[in-house]
Design a protein around this motif. Structure first.
Motif, PDB file in Angstrom:
ATOM      1  N   GLY A 185       0.805  -1.207   0.000  1.00 47.06           N
ATOM      2  CA  GLY A 185       0.000   0.000   0.000  1.00 47.06           C
ATOM      3  C   GLY A 185       0.844   1.266   0.000  1.00 47.06           C
ATOM      4  N   MET A 186       0.200   2.355  -0.380  1.00 43.88           N
ATOM      5  CA  MET A 186       0.894   3.642  -0.399  1.00 43.88           C
ATOM      6  C   MET A 186       1.159   4.165   1.012  1.00 43.88           C
ATOM      7  SD  MET A 186       1.341   4.189  -3.577  1.00 43.88           S
ATOM      8  CE  MET A 186       1.881   5.889  -3.537  1.00 43.88           C
ATOM      9  N   ASP A 187       0.533   3.566   2.007  1.00 44.85           N
ATOM     10  CA  ASP A 187       0.786   3.966   3.383  1.00 44.85           C
ATOM     11  C   ASP A 187       1.891   3.154   4.030  1.00 44.85           C
ATOM     12  OD1 ASP A 187      -0.645   1.666   3.272  1.00 44.85           O
ATOM     13  OD2 ASP A 187      -1.996   2.145   4.950  1.00 44.85           O
ATOM     14  N   SER A 188       2.558   2.281   3.251  1.00 45.33           N
ATOM     15  CA  SER A 188       3.677   1.489   3.766  1.00 45.33           C
ATOM     16  C   SER A 188       4.990   2.134   3.340  1.00 45.33           C
ATOM     17  CB  SER A 188       3.574   0.053   3.246  1.00 45.33           C
ATOM     18  OG  SER A 188       3.632   0.032   1.825  1.00 45.33           O
ATOM     19  N   ASP A 189       6.074   1.365   3.401  1.00 41.49           N
ATOM     20  CA  ASP A 189       7.394   1.861   3.012  1.00 41.49           C
ATOM     21  C   ASP A 189       7.488   1.852   1.491  1.00 41.49           C
ATOM     22  OD1 ASP A 189       9.984   2.632   2.796  1.00 41.49           O
ATOM     23  OD2 ASP A 189      10.856   0.843   3.714  1.00 41.49           O
ATOM     24  N   VAL A 190       7.117   2.976   0.884  1.00 45.14           N
ATOM     25  CA  VAL A 190       7.103   3.046  -0.576  1.00 45.14           C
ATOM     26  C   VAL A 190       8.518   2.960  -1.139  1.00 45.14           C
ATOM     27  CG1 VAL A 190       6.477   4.500  -2.542  1.00 45.14           C
ATOM     28  CG2 VAL A 190       4.978   4.388  -0.542  1.00 45.14           C
ATOM     29  N   ASN A 191       9.452   3.647  -0.499  1.00 41.80           N
ATOM     30  CA  ASN A 191      10.836   3.608  -0.984  1.00 41.80           C
ATOM     31  C   ASN A 191      11.385   2.186  -0.972  1.00 41.80           C
ATOM     32  OD1 ASN A 191      11.118   6.379  -1.477  1.00 41.80           O
ATOM     33  ND2 ASN A 191      11.580   6.794   0.663  1.00 41.80           N
ATOM     34  N   GLY A 192      11.102   1.436   0.084  1.00 38.61           N
ATOM     35  CA  GLY A 192      11.584   0.066   0.148  1.00 38.61           C
ATOM     36  C   GLY A 192      10.957  -0.814  -0.911  1.00 38.61           C
ATOM     37  N   ALA A 193       9.647  -0.643  -1.164  1.00 38.82           N
ATOM     38  CA  ALA A 193       8.976  -1.451  -2.177  1.00 38.82           C
ATOM     39  C   ALA A 193       9.535  -1.186  -3.568  1.00 38.82           C
ATOM     40  CB  ALA A 193       7.473  -1.171  -2.145  1.00 38.82           C
ATOM     41  N   ILE A 194       9.966   0.051  -3.820  1.00 33.94           N
ATOM     42  CA  ILE A 194      10.542   0.367  -5.127  1.00 33.94           C
ATOM     43  C   ILE A 194      11.996  -0.078  -5.206  1.00 33.94           C
ATOM     44  CG2 ILE A 194      11.139   2.263  -6.680  1.00 33.94           C
ATOM     45  CD1 ILE A 194       8.739   3.771  -5.692  1.00 33.94           C
ATOM     46  N   MET A 195      12.736   0.078  -4.125  1.00 34.77           N
ATOM     47  CA  MET A 195      14.170  -0.226  -4.150  1.00 34.77           C
ATOM     48  C   MET A 195      14.457  -1.702  -4.377  1.00 34.77           C
ATOM     49  SD  MET A 195      17.034   0.927  -1.355  1.00 34.77           S
ATOM     50  CE  MET A 195      18.780   0.670  -1.645  1.00 34.77           C
ATOM     51  N   ILE A 196      13.576  -2.612  -3.922  1.00 33.94           N
ATOM     52  CA  ILE A 196      13.825  -4.045  -4.109  1.00 33.94           C
ATOM     53  C   ILE A 196      13.470  -4.497  -5.510  1.00 33.94           C
ATOM     54  CG2 ILE A 196      13.403  -4.486  -1.663  1.00 33.94           C
ATOM     55  CD1 ILE A 196      10.643  -5.532  -2.443  1.00 33.94           C
ATOM     56  N   SER A 197      12.905  -3.628  -6.328  1.00 34.23           N
ATOM     57  CA  SER A 197      12.433  -4.023  -7.659  1.00 34.23           C
ATOM     58  C   SER A 197      13.591  -4.120  -8.630  1.00 34.23           C
ATOM     59  CB  SER A 197      11.403  -3.006  -8.171  1.00 34.23           C
ATOM     60  OG  SER A 197      10.368  -2.816  -7.234  1.00 34.23           O
ATOM     61  N   ASP A 198      13.368  -4.950  -9.645  1.00 30.92           N
ATOM     62  CA  ASP A 198      14.311  -5.032 -10.765  1.00 30.92           C
ATOM     63  C   ASP A 198      13.796  -4.264 -11.976  1.00 30.92           C
ATOM     64  OD1 ASP A 198      16.408  -6.933  -9.767  1.00 30.92           O
ATOM     65  OD2 ASP A 198      14.625  -8.152  -9.451  1.00 30.92           O
ATOM     66  N   ILE A 199      12.494  -4.239 -12.139  1.00 32.05           N
ATOM     67  CA  ILE A 199      11.861  -3.485 -13.220  1.00 32.05           C
ATOM     68  C   ILE A 199      10.625  -2.823 -12.633  1.00 32.05           C
ATOM     69  CG2 ILE A 199      10.721  -3.584 -15.471  1.00 32.05           C
ATOM     70  CD1 ILE A 199      12.392  -6.033 -16.135  1.00 32.05           C
ATOM     71  N   VAL A 200      10.402  -1.576 -13.000  1.00 27.32           N
ATOM     72  CA  VAL A 200       9.204  -0.845 -12.582  1.00 27.32           C
ATOM     73  C   VAL A 200       8.374  -0.558 -13.822  1.00 27.32           C
ATOM     74  CG1 VAL A 200       8.320   1.319 -11.639  1.00 27.32           C
ATOM     75  CG2 VAL A 200      10.196   0.142 -10.490  1.00 27.32           C
ATOM     76  N   LEU A 201       7.136  -0.995 -13.770  1.00 28.82           N
ATOM     77  CA  LEU A 201       6.202  -0.798 -14.875  1.00 28.82           C
ATOM     78  C   LEU A 201       5.157   0.227 -14.449  1.00 28.82           C
ATOM     79  CD1 LEU A 201       4.854  -1.570 -17.594  1.00 28.82           C
ATOM     80  CD2 LEU A 201       3.685  -3.411 -16.361  1.00 28.82           C
ATOM     81  N   TYR A 202       5.041   1.290 -15.237  1.00 28.30           N
ATOM     82  CA  TYR A 202       4.021   2.307 -14.953  1.00 28.30           C
ATOM     83  C   TYR A 202       2.863   2.099 -15.898  1.00 28.30           C
ATOM     84  CZ  TYR A 202       1.675   6.771 -14.345  1.00 28.30           C
ATOM     85  OH  TYR A 202       0.751   7.730 -14.092  1.00 28.30           O
ATOM     86  N   TRP A 203       1.656   1.939 -15.292  1.00 24.82           N
ATOM     87  CA  TRP A 203       0.462   1.696 -16.093  1.00 24.82           C
ATOM     88  C   TRP A 203      -0.639   2.629 -15.624  1.00 24.82           C
ATOM     89  CZ3 TRP A 203       0.072  -4.214 -17.220  1.00 24.82           C
ATOM     90  CH2 TRP A 203       0.042  -4.410 -18.610  1.00 24.82           C
ATOM     91  N   SER A 204      -1.104   3.453 -16.524  1.00 25.26           N
ATOM     92  CA  SER A 204      -2.202   4.347 -16.217  1.00 25.26           C
ATOM     93  C   SER A 204      -2.943   4.657 -17.496  1.00 25.26           C
ATOM     94  CB  SER A 204      -1.693   5.643 -15.575  1.00 25.26           C
ATOM     95  OG  SER A 204      -2.732   6.560 -15.383  1.00 25.26           O
ATOM     96  N   PHE A 205      -4.268   4.777 -17.389  1.00 27.69           N
ATOM     97  CA  PHE A 205      -5.086   5.087 -18.551  1.00 27.69           C
ATOM     98  C   PHE A 205      -5.445   6.560 -18.636  1.00 27.69           C
ATOM     99  CE2 PHE A 205      -5.466   0.603 -18.639  1.00 27.69           C
ATOM    100  CZ  PHE A 205      -5.804   0.259 -19.930  1.00 27.69           C
ATOM    101  N   GLN A 206      -4.992   7.339 -17.687  1.00 29.24           N
ATOM    102  CA  GLN A 206      -5.282   8.769 -17.705  1.00 29.24           C
ATOM    103  C   GLN A 206      -3.972   9.540 -17.813  1.00 29.24           C
ATOM    104  OE1 GLN A 206      -8.115  10.187 -17.905  1.00 29.24           O
ATOM    105  NE2 GLN A 206      -9.451   8.433 -17.569  1.00 29.24           N
ATOM    106  N   GLU A 207      -3.842  10.303 -18.870  1.00 34.06           N
ATOM    107  CA  GLU A 207      -2.657  11.136 -19.021  1.00 34.06           C
ATOM    108  C   GLU A 207      -2.764  12.342 -18.099  1.00 34.06           C
ATOM    109  OE1 GLU A 207       0.132  13.219 -22.441  1.00 34.06           O
ATOM    110  OE2 GLU A 207      -1.679  12.116 -22.985  1.00 34.06           O
ATOM    111  N   GLU A 208      -1.740  12.546 -17.295  1.00 33.51           N
ATOM    112  CA  GLU A 208      -1.764  13.596 -16.285  1.00 33.51           C
ATOM    113  C   GLU A 208      -0.901  14.768 -16.734  1.00 33.51           C
ATOM    114  OE1 GLU A 208      -0.385  11.504 -12.912  1.00 33.51           O
ATOM    115  OE2 GLU A 208      -1.853   9.904 -13.142  1.00 33.51           O
ATOM    116  N   GLN A 209      -0.964  15.842 -15.938  1.00 31.20           N
ATOM    117  CA  GLN A 209      -0.241  17.053 -16.304  1.00 31.20           C
ATOM    118  C   GLN A 209       1.188  17.058 -15.788  1.00 31.20           C
ATOM    119  OE1 GLN A 209      -3.742  19.722 -15.042  1.00 31.20           O
ATOM    120  NE2 GLN A 209      -2.658  20.986 -16.506  1.00 31.20           N
ATOM    121  N   ASN A 210       1.482  16.275 -14.767  1.00 32.48           N
ATOM    122  CA  ASN A 210       2.839  16.250 -14.250  1.00 32.48           C
ATOM    123  C   ASN A 210       3.410  14.844 -14.315  1.00 32.48           C
ATOM    124  OD1 ASN A 210       0.848  16.103 -11.843  1.00 32.48           O
ATOM    125  ND2 ASN A 210       2.684  15.088 -11.085  1.00 32.48           N
TER     126      ASN A 210
END
Length: 1003
Positions: A393-418
């Protein structure tokens, strides 16, 4: 560069040059064709198929959830926000929600046209534009890095930045290292800063709200305020404030946000969080080093191997983390996801043989049992082990969840401004990324250089992206190259856009006065990266990250605000062990207050019913006199007025707002005079200028005359208010500019006016060039040149035309009084002392001159809101003020008054422009001539012969001439004779008829 996996020996299986260090060659990589997979490898292929199926499922889930959210936002986005969408229908794939502050963008467009017009005009500015930056604290964090970068960039554009900090810290040294002066305000709520000295004020955090109370009062309300907010702490508490009914807190924050001309957020999600405080002034400048700073700090304190062990993964596991937009719902459309999943699963047919164990992590939502169980249920239905997919969850250790990854896939159907912040953080962790081809992402990320880009409509492009990053059971060489390039890009990815956008915002929202330079074009900015170099080398930066404490998120303490006009919140650290009162505590306190009021009222009623001895008349009289002494009367003379009795000097301090009260002096030497009835200081004998001069009720004349209106009011029937031989004035600006009279200088001044050898003299202590002390080099300009600088280059023209009209000087004769360039000094800011008789003569001359100047403006067919003596909006509203500040110099020089400069700190007295060396136009400034002109105007006003209906002269003071005096004398004589006649008739009537007693009761 870290190694995500043990690498096999380099192989040229995708066409790279060995000498290029992993760089791409001119030939694109073609995946090699493989034959039938060997026995035992199909299980791994199924794992990868399952992973891509999970990713497709997540893709569909995000699609449905974000469609629901974005359509719901159309009816809830705050004022000033336009959403680009088709009304009353679901959003199509890739549709974008746009935050557009329409009113603010219109103002910025007007500012663009204004700055373009100013750049095309000739300008006489001699000083750089000034800005004030209020920093919440001097802690070394990402906010300080952002402000240091902006400060250095603004200096390149020509701005002068004054830094005010509410607390000291490590970052103060960094500011001083780049030659910025830092003033620590401390915890005192009395902020003595003259904000009108700056073209604009910048707030850097919510903590700066303590300072905003001074900017919400006149005359500081007109100073542009830009508030930078990068934290969402307050937004989390607004809902609790609403639920608990703390309307005073909400109203205080809403008033503070409304005061800001622009509230600048660093992310497009923050305006939605603060929408209850939106007044149409929200703006977003995306980009901040916060994510890079967070990643760097996390790397120095955590190990990737230790984190994998903590989360239950092995070192050789291949972990693919799926992230999406931060707009999420908790419920997931599984039925729709299952149908899409089946269709997309069959499209993936060509997958490489993988030897490592695949794991998929989804970073979304909150850490709830229901969401995790949903993932496990789906995995079991697909026939795979339950631990093959994890949810964080986003309320957990987000940095740790990303740091252990080998590949990060971004998936979204809404194009944002930033740019997605989690994606920037993954790049900072040096992890290869796979992203959709949205414009906001491809603006920074180049395909096969900083990451892999796929088309969301084509699932085969996603499979190709995975094939490029994974080969022979490990990450490919391209994956390491992409990860490294991505880390280098993320370090300064948004710096250039952030700096340029902020510089454009400033030049379009600020108003630059006549004496200031215009800022340089944004193309002159050389700083296009975050100021990492100020932190030292890489080892120094790591030391800073290691020694930095826990995250210093500031929380605003709940407090009852008894006076809504005074906004002084307390900023505390949320890690401090403080106990906040709950709603139950407030209810108990309210019940106690009600009970005490009821008991007090009951006791008063009982006391009224009981008989009591009132005492003798002497006791009643004595108690009445005592109550009168305790009660302050409006017309009672205070201590200052009593102390001024018998003195020879009184200095009046002119002010026009409550924000100036802290700058005013107390004591027998000083007395305030207010240009606003509502802004008078309580329990003081300050003079009400409006009641003494009715023209000041007109806001137009009050604004164009400024302090001169107060001088006119003092001179109007001066004997009623000022009965001592010397009179002086001091601007409240002197306290803000540190040029007010010190105690030593006051003593020297009092002794100097008693010296008969000084004669008819004027003493002044604020110099004309004082406003340009920060100008590099020495200002070698004469009086009229400096006057032109302050008045848009029109001072000579205006003075010459007004003086010619005043004295009817022929056109072939010059009408500009000469002012020497003898190295002497001149007065400004209405800070001087002279004899009262000289003051009345000066006011007589000034009334005629101001009337001539006003007639000149009317004859030029200028509208009431235009002025040829100013460029900015504030200068046009105070049209005559800057010219009238210097008028006393011309009058004193040519009327033969001795001029003495009094150094305000040391008290040294120096005579300037000796009379024997002057070239004076004495005939135009002689008292007899001015008196005759005054009488002629008075006669004209008495006969109502002036052709102009808007005639200023009769409204600025007394109207007297010999005809009025004769008429008044005749009226007095007629009344006297009428009284004598009535007395004589009464005596004759009594002598004839005798004295008659009037009957009682008859009217």
């Amino acid at each position: 560069m870290r190694k995500l996996f043990p690498r096999r020996p380099a192989q040229a299986d995708w066409g790279c040059d060995a000498a290029s260090d992993g760089g791409m060659s001119g030939t694109p990589w073609q995946p090699e064709r493989r034959g039938r997979p060997r026995k035992g490898t199909q299980w791994h292929t199924h794992w990868f198929l399952f992973g891509l199926a999970m990713a497709a499922m997540m893709f569909v889930w995000l699609f449905s959830a974000q469609l629901n959210l974005m359509n719901a936002l159309e009816g809830s986005i705050g004022r000033g926000v336009a959403v680009r969408s088709a009304p009353k229908r679901l959003r199509q794939f890739g549709a974008a929600v746009r935050f557009r502050p329409i009113d603010l963008l219109r103002k910025m467009e007007e500012g663009r046209l204004r700055i373009d017009r100013l750049r095309s005009m000739e300008r006489l500015g001699i000083r750089p534009p000034r800005l004030a930056l209020v920093v919440g604290s001097m802690n070394m964090d990402s906010v300080s890095l952002l402000l240091l970068t902006l400060g250095r960039s603004l200096r390149e554009m020509g701005y002068v930045l004054s830094v005010f900090a509410l607390g000291d810290g490590e970052a103060r040294t960094l500011w001083e290292n780049i030659d910025f002066h830092v003033s620590v305000l401390g915890s005192d709520h009395a902020i003595l800063i003259d904000w009108t000295s700056f073209e604009g004020v910048l707030f850097s955090s919510l903590e700066a709200k303590r300072v905003i109370s001074s900017l919400m009062q006149d005359p500081f309300r007109s100073v542009p305020l830009i508030w930078l907010i990068q934290e969402g702490n307050l937004s989390k508490r607004l809902s609790s404030y609403i639920a608990s009914g703390n309307e005073d807190l909400i109203s205080g924050w809403r008033s503070a946000f409304t005061r800001a001309n622009v509230v600048v957020f660093s992310d497009f999600s923050l305006p939605l969080l603060y929408t209850s405080l939106d007044s149409g002034n929200f703006y977003v400048i995306p980009g901040s080093p916060a994510d890079v700073w967070s990643a760097k700090r996390y790397i120095t304190s955590h190990s990737r191997l230790a984190l994998r062990e903590k989360y239950g993964f092995n070192e050789d596991d291949l972990i693919i983390t799926v992230i999406g937009s931060y707009f999420f719902y908790d419920d997931m459309p599984w039925s729709y996801a299952a149908s899409m999943l089946t269709q997309q699963f069959m499209k993936i047919t060509r997958i490489k043989d993988l030897g490592g164990k695949l794991n998929f992590a989804f970073l979304c939502g909150n850490t709830t049992d229901s969401l995790s169980s949903d993932f496990q249920e789906l995995a079991s239905r697909m026939g795979f082990p339950l631990d093959s997919i994890q949810h964080y969850g986003m309320d957990s250790d987000v940095n740790g969840a990303i740091m252990i990854s080998d590949i990060v896939l971004y998936w979204s159907f809404q194009e944002e401004q930033n740019f997605p912040p989690l994606l920037a953080r993954a790049m900072s962790f040096q992890i290869p990324i796979i992203v959709p081809d949205f414009s906001i992402i491809t603006k920074y990320v180049n395909d096969k250089i900083h990451g892999l880009v796929f088309c969301p409509q084509d699932i085969d492009s996603l499979a190709s992206a995975f094939l490029l990053l994974i080969e022979d059971k490990r990450l490919s060489t391209m994956a390491y190259s992409v990860a490294n390039e991505g880390r280098l890009l993320a370090e300064n990815m948004f710096a250039s856009d952030c700096i340029i956008d902020f510089a454009i915002l400033l030049e379009r929202m600020l108003h630059f006065p006549s004496d200031s330079f215009l800022p340089e074009s944004v193309s002159q900015i050389k700083q296009r990266t975050w100021a990492w170099d100020l932190l030292g080398n890489e080892n120094d930066q790591n030391n800073r990250f290691q020694h930095q404490g826990s995250w210093n998120f500031s929380a605003i303490q709940d407090e009852r605000v008894p006076d809504k006009s005074q906004i002084c919140p307390q900023v505390i650290n949320e890690s401090a062990s403080l106990v906040y009162p709950t709603q139950l505590d407030w209810n108990d306190l309210s019940q106690m207050e009600i009970a005490e009021d009821f008991e007090r009222q009951e006791m008063e009623e009982i006391a009224e019913r009981m008989e009591r001895d009132l005492g003798s008349w002497e006791d009643v009289y004595r108690n009445a006199k005592k109550s009168e002494k305790l009660r302050f009367e409006v017309n009672e003379r205070d201590e200052g007025d009593l102390e001024r009795t018998g003195q020879s000097l009184c200095i009046y301090e002119i002010y026009n707002g409550q924000g100036i009260w802290p700058f005013l002096h107390h004591g027998s030497l000083y007395r305030g005079i207010s240009l606003s009835r509502s802004a008078r200081r309580p329990r003081s004998d300050d003079v009400d200028a409006v009641s003494r001069l009715p023209i000041l009720n007109d806001s137009y004349y009050k604004d164009i005359l400024c302090e001169f209106g107060a001088m006119f009011s003092i001179a109007n029937k001066v004997d009623n208010i000022h009965k001592i031989p010397w009179i002086g004035f001091q601007s409240w600006h002197t306290s803000g500019k540190n040029v007010a009279l010190s105690a030593r200088a006051e003593k020297v001044l009092e002794n100097a006016i008693l010296d008969s050898n000084k004669g008819d003299a004027i003493f002044y202590w604020v110099l004309l060039e004082m406003d340009w002390k920060d100008v590099k080099g020495n200002i070698n300009a004469d009086f009229w040149s400096l006057c032109d600088v302050k008045n848009a280059g029109k001072c000579r023209t205006a003075f010459e035309s007004a003086f010619r009209s005043m004295h009817a000087i022929p056109l072939q004769i010059s009408s500009l009084p000469p002012m020497p360039s003898d190295g002497g000094q001149w007065s400004t800011l209405h800070s001087w002392v002279m004899p009262t008789s000289s003051f009345l003569e000066f006011i007589m001359f000034s009334r005629i001159f101001v009337d001539s100047l006003d007639s000149l403006l009317q004859n030029a067919n200028y509208s009431s809101d235009s002025c040829f003596l100013g460029i900015s909006e504030l200068e046009r509203s105070h049209c005559y003020c800057r010219l009238l500040e210097d008028l006393v110099n011309v009058w004193a020089y040519h009327s033969g008054r001795r001029m003495f400069y009094l150094e305000p700190n040391s008290g040294n007295l120096e005579e300037n422009h000796p009379i024997g060396e002057r070239t004076m136009w004495a005939k135009y400034f002689s008292p007899a001539l001015i008196k005759n002109m005054d009488e002629d105007l008075a006669e004209e006003a008495d006969d109502k012969m002036h052709p102009n209906e808007r005639w200023l002269w009769p409204l600025t003071g007394e109207v007297h001439w010999q005809g009025i005096l004769d008429r008044e004398r005749e009226d007095r004589y007629r009344k006297k004779m009428e009284k004598k006649r009535k007395i004589k008739e009464k005596l004759l009537d009594r002598h004839k008829y005798g004295y008659k007693q009037k009957a009682l009761g008859i009217p």
